[in-house]
Design an enzyme around this catalytic site. Sequence first.
Site, PDB file in Angstrom:
ATOM      1  CG  HIS A   1      -0.491  -0.261   2.392  1.00 19.54           C
ATOM      2  ND1 HIS A   1      -0.029  -1.364   2.968  1.00 19.54           N
ATOM      3  CD2 HIS A   1      -0.427   0.457   3.693  1.00 19.54           C
ATOM      4  CE1 HIS A   1       0.448  -1.298   4.166  1.00 19.54           C
ATOM      5  NE2 HIS A   1       0.398  -0.182   4.595  1.00 19.54           N
TER       6      HIS A   1
ATOM      7  CG  HIS B   1       1.134   5.163   3.980  1.00 23.58           C
ATOM      8  ND1 HIS B   1       0.169   5.113   4.933  1.00 23.58           N
ATOM      9  CD2 HIS B   1       1.662   4.135   4.149  1.00 23.58           C
ATOM     10  CE1 HIS B   1       0.410   3.778   5.520  1.00 23.58           C
ATOM     11  NE2 HIS B   1       1.329   3.343   4.879  1.00 23.58           N
TER      12      HIS B   1
END
Length: 139
Positions: free
Chosen positions: A99, A101
């Site tokens: 992921h 950010h």
Amino acid sequence: MSACIFCRVVAGEIPGEVVLREPEVVAFLDVQPLADGHVLVVPRAHAAAVEELSPAQADALFRAVVRLAGPVRRALGAAGTTIGVNNGEATGQTIPHVHVHIVPRWEGDGAGSVHSIFPRTVEKKLPEVGAAIRSALGS
Ligand SMILES: [Zn+2]
């Protein structure tokens, strides 16, 4: 049903504040935001680490980051964004699904740069490190 919380958000099994759905990528708000507008951009296919992504997955992931960076900034009236990836458990990656950010930033928000997270524990000379990485790349 996957045990991976991000796979479950991607599948719609867990509600998320989704801001972008693309064929290869989904982006949603972090449920524990560091700032208003803190977005997580994830590949739909499960991959624990960046190096597990196919070239096409990597392209789609970073294209989505590029697509989101401006709108996230404008939507929150931010001066910029810090964009980062914790890659591996030892780096602080708590969900083992890649992921990215995107965290909106403002002047005087009290957060540091990416450089500020490192105590600078450098021990090797640049040519030595460069040679080791080139060797690992097979070039
Ligand atoms: Zn997953």
